[in-house]
Write a protein that holds these residues in place. Structure first.
Motif, mmCIF file in Angstrom:
data_model
loop_
_atom_site.group_PDB
_atom_site.id
_atom_site.type_symbol
_atom_site.label_atom_id
_atom_site.label_comp_id
_atom_site.label_asym_id
_atom_site.label_seq_id
_atom_site.Cartn_x
_atom_site.Cartn_y
_atom_site.Cartn_z
ATOM 1 N N LEU A 122 0.817 -1.204 0.000
ATOM 2 C CA LEU A 122 0.000 0.000 0.000
ATOM 3 C C LEU A 122 0.856 1.263 0.000
ATOM 4 N N SER A 123 2.142 1.110 0.342
ATOM 5 C CA SER A 123 3.039 2.270 0.398
ATOM 6 C C SER A 123 4.356 1.931 -0.290
ATOM 7 N N PRO A 124 4.360 1.857 -1.618
ATOM 8 C CA PRO A 124 5.578 1.491 -2.349
ATOM 9 C C PRO A 124 6.674 2.539 -2.177
ATOM 10 N N ASP A 125 7.904 2.068 -1.929
ATOM 11 C CA ASP A 125 9.016 3.015 -1.808
ATOM 12 C C ASP A 125 9.535 3.378 -3.200
ATOM 13 N N THR A 126 10.512 4.252 -3.227
ATOM 14 C CA THR A 126 11.043 4.763 -4.491
ATOM 15 C C THR A 126 11.603 3.651 -5.363
ATOM 16 N N THR A 127 12.270 2.658 -4.739
ATOM 17 C CA THR A 127 12.863 1.559 -5.499
ATOM 18 C C THR A 127 11.793 0.770 -6.241
ATOM 19 N N VAL A 128 10.696 0.454 -5.551
ATOM 20 C CA VAL A 128 9.609 -0.305 -6.176
ATOM 21 C C VAL A 128 8.981 0.488 -7.313
ATOM 22 N N VAL A 129 8.706 1.771 -7.084
ATOM 23 C CA VAL A 129 8.088 2.610 -8.115
ATOM 24 C C VAL A 129 8.984 2.710 -9.346
ATOM 25 N N ASN A 130 10.285 2.940 -9.125
ATOM 26 C CA ASN A 130 11.212 3.061 -10.255
ATOM 27 C C ASN A 130 11.332 1.748 -11.026
ATOM 28 N N THR A 131 11.275 0.615 -10.319
ATOM 29 C CA THR A 131 11.331 -0.687 -10.987
ATOM 30 C C THR A 131 10.115 -0.885 -11.884
ATOM 31 N N VAL A 132 8.945 -0.519 -11.373
ATOM 32 C CA VAL A 132 7.719 -0.645 -12.162
ATOM 33 C C VAL A 132 7.782 0.264 -13.381
ATOM 34 N N ARG A 133 8.244 1.495 -13.192
ATOM 35 C CA ARG A 133 8.349 2.426 -14.316
ATOM 36 C C ARG A 133 9.320 1.902 -15.376
ATOM 37 N N ASP A 134 10.427 1.297 -14.929
ATOM 38 C CA ASP A 134 11.401 0.754 -15.872
ATOM 39 C C ASP A 134 10.812 -0.404 -16.668
ATOM 40 N N ARG A 135 10.033 -1.268 -15.983
ATOM 41 C CA ARG A 135 9.394 -2.391 -16.675
ATOM 42 C C ARG A 135 8.369 -1.884 -17.690
ATOM 43 N N LEU A 136 7.624 -0.862 -17.314
ATOM 44 C CA LEU A 136 6.649 -0.295 -18.241
ATOM 45 C C LEU A 136 7.352 0.303 -19.461
ATOM 46 N N ARG A 137 8.484 0.953 -19.243
ATOM 47 C CA ARG A 137 9.253 1.515 -20.354
ATOM 48 C C ARG A 137 9.719 0.420 -21.303
ATOM 49 N N GLN A 138 10.206 -0.698 -20.746
ATOM 50 C CA GLN A 138 10.663 -1.808 -21.580
ATOM 51 C C GLN A 138 9.520 -2.379 -22.417
ATOM 52 N N ILE A 139 8.341 -2.512 -21.799
ATOM 53 C CA ILE A 139 7.181 -3.028 -22.527
ATOM 54 C C ILE A 139 6.814 -2.079 -23.656
ATOM 55 N N ARG A 140 6.827 -0.768 -23.369
ATOM 56 C CA ARG A 140 6.488 0.217 -24.405
ATOM 57 C C ARG A 140 7.473 0.143 -25.567
ATOM 58 N N GLU A 141 8.750 0.020 -25.271
ATOM 59 C CA GLU A 141 9.757 -0.053 -26.332
ATOM 60 C C GLU A 141 9.582 -1.307 -27.181
ATOM 61 N N ARG A 142 9.252 -2.419 -26.519
ATOM 62 C CA ARG A 142 9.017 -3.659 -27.273
ATOM 63 C C ARG A 142 7.805 -3.513 -28.192
ATOM 64 N N LEU A 143 6.766 -2.875 -27.686
ATOM 65 C CA LEU A 143 5.558 -2.691 -28.488
ATOM 66 C C LEU A 143 5.822 -1.799 -29.693
ATOM 67 N N THR A 144 6.597 -0.738 -29.508
ATOM 68 C CA THR A 144 6.864 0.179 -30.617
ATOM 69 C C THR A 144 7.768 -0.457 -31.666
ATOM 70 N N GLU A 145 8.456 -1.557 -31.330
ATOM 71 C CA GLU A 145 9.278 -2.265 -32.300
ATOM 72 C C GLU A 145 8.448 -3.147 -33.235
ATOM 73 N N LEU A 146 7.205 -3.421 -32.858
ATOM 74 C CA LEU A 146 6.352 -4.261 -33.695
ATOM 75 C C LEU A 146 6.000 -3.516 -34.981
ATOM 76 N N PRO A 147 5.932 -4.224 -36.110
ATOM 77 C CA PRO A 147 5.651 -3.570 -37.394
ATOM 78 C C PRO A 147 4.276 -2.926 -37.415
ATOM 79 N N ASP A 148 4.154 -1.826 -38.146
ATOM 80 C CA ASP A 148 2.862 -1.166 -38.287
ATOM 81 C C ASP A 148 2.257 -1.370 -39.672
ATOM 82 N N ARG A 149 2.870 -2.234 -40.495
ATOM 83 C CA ARG A 149 2.286 -2.544 -41.798
ATOM 84 C C ARG A 149 2.756 -3.926 -42.248
#
Length: 336
Positions: free
Chosen positions: A160-187
């Protein structure tokens, strides 16, 4: 589309674009139903059209998404199933200006267009995923975290009270997922003689080849099955000819019976020819794949030999093969 035109569908109407004139055709938009000779689901809200190739060059396949009920096997059912949005299509014949085939069972549609719909669904799925990932990144970057984000952390990460390390880890994982998604072809596109069922250039293009939906083996088996089925009619024809009866229509009956027997005989022979041709084509594809694989192996071996033995002689050759420069004798360096 045929004859240098492209059609754009919206609601119950469509617009025609003239490629040579680089302008919209005069008199459009027009209603889909009366001009494409369609009915029911295919008079409005079409998702798109695919023009056939080769023997099907005079055909247009009109696709639409409908809400229907399917069972666990994906087959359309009237009760006891699951309500889904699924593709259906009809086939329009340009020459005869009629719809000559309609397929409304989602399982048949997906089966006949092997791999196409997952590929098309990937686009909207990627956009939706990127939108949600972007929202999650924004929420995780807020200071302080809002109550909804804290609830999400409690549900997914048991805190219920995530510290900075947990929040930054989640943000980093979300960034990795976004980068993987943007690598997928659009045509995507069909490419003749690709050599593979499909290949992807990250972030750019997915190409599909002849093997992607050829279904050669299944086609051969189906044509052979149809030929055997038609051949079973021979006994029925023989029995019918032996029936001796008198009527004013007897001569016409015998004539029509003879014509029917000749027709089924010709159809049987045509199916036999098609199945034999497809079988030969299947063998040719297998042989071609083997040759292609052998060529790649040979190219690799040749490359290995060249890297050990070859010598770049001219200034033009050296930059294209820098790994060979160290092998050039000092007396040839700088010379042409």
């Amino acid at each position: 589309m045929q004859s240098g035109f492209a059609c754009f569908f919206r609601g119950p109407d469509y617009m025609r674009f003239d490629w040579p004139a680089n302008a919209a055709s005069v008199g459009y938009p027009k209603p889909i139903g009366p001009n494409w000779h369609t009915s029911g689901d295919f008079t409005h809200d079409l998702d798109g059209e695919i023009t056939g190739l080769r023997a099907f060059g005079a055909k247009a396949y009109l696709f639409r998404t409908v809400t229907t009920m399917v069972n666990r096997d994906g087959r359309r059912t009237s009760s006891g199933g699951f309500v889904v949005n699924a593709p259906v299509y009809c086939r329009y014949d340009f020459n005869r200006e009629v719809v000559d085939n309609t397929v409304t069972d989602p399982a048949d549609v997906v089966g006949q267009w092997n791999g196409l719909f997952p590929l098309l669904d990937a686009g909207p799925a990627i956009e939706l995923a990127l939108d949600r990932i972007g929202g999650a990144e924004t929420a995780a970057a807020a200071t302080p975290l809002d109550p909804a984000t804290l609830t999400a952390f409690a549900h997914h990460f048991m805190t219920l009270s995530p510290d900075t390390t947990v929040v930054n880890t989640v943000r980093d994982r979300l960034r990795q997922i976004r980068e993987r998604l943007t690598e997928l072809p659009d045509r995507f596109r069909w490419t003749a003689d690709l050599g593979f069922a499909a290949t992807t250039t990250p972030g750019t293009l997915t190409e599909i080849g002849n093997e992607f939906s050829a279904l050669i083996g299944r086609s051969v088996a189906e044509f052979m099955r149809l030929q055997k089925l038609i051949n079973t009619a021979d006994d029925a024809f023989r029995k019918a000819v032996k029936v001796d009866w008198q009527s004013e229509a007897r001569d016409l009956y015998v004539k029509r019976l003879k014509e029917a027997k000749e027709l089924t005989g010709a159809l049987s022979e045509a199916l036999r020819t098609v199945s034999t041709t497809l079988a030969t084509y299947s063998e040719a594809v297998t042989t071609a794949k083997s040759h292609y694989k052998s060529r790649k192996v040979t190219e690799k071996k040749l490359s290995e030999v060249m890297s050990r033995e070859a010598t770049a002689i001219t200034p033009t050759a050296r930059p294209t093969a820098p790994y060979l420069t160290s092998r050039v004798p000092s007396r040839t360096r700088g010379s042409s």
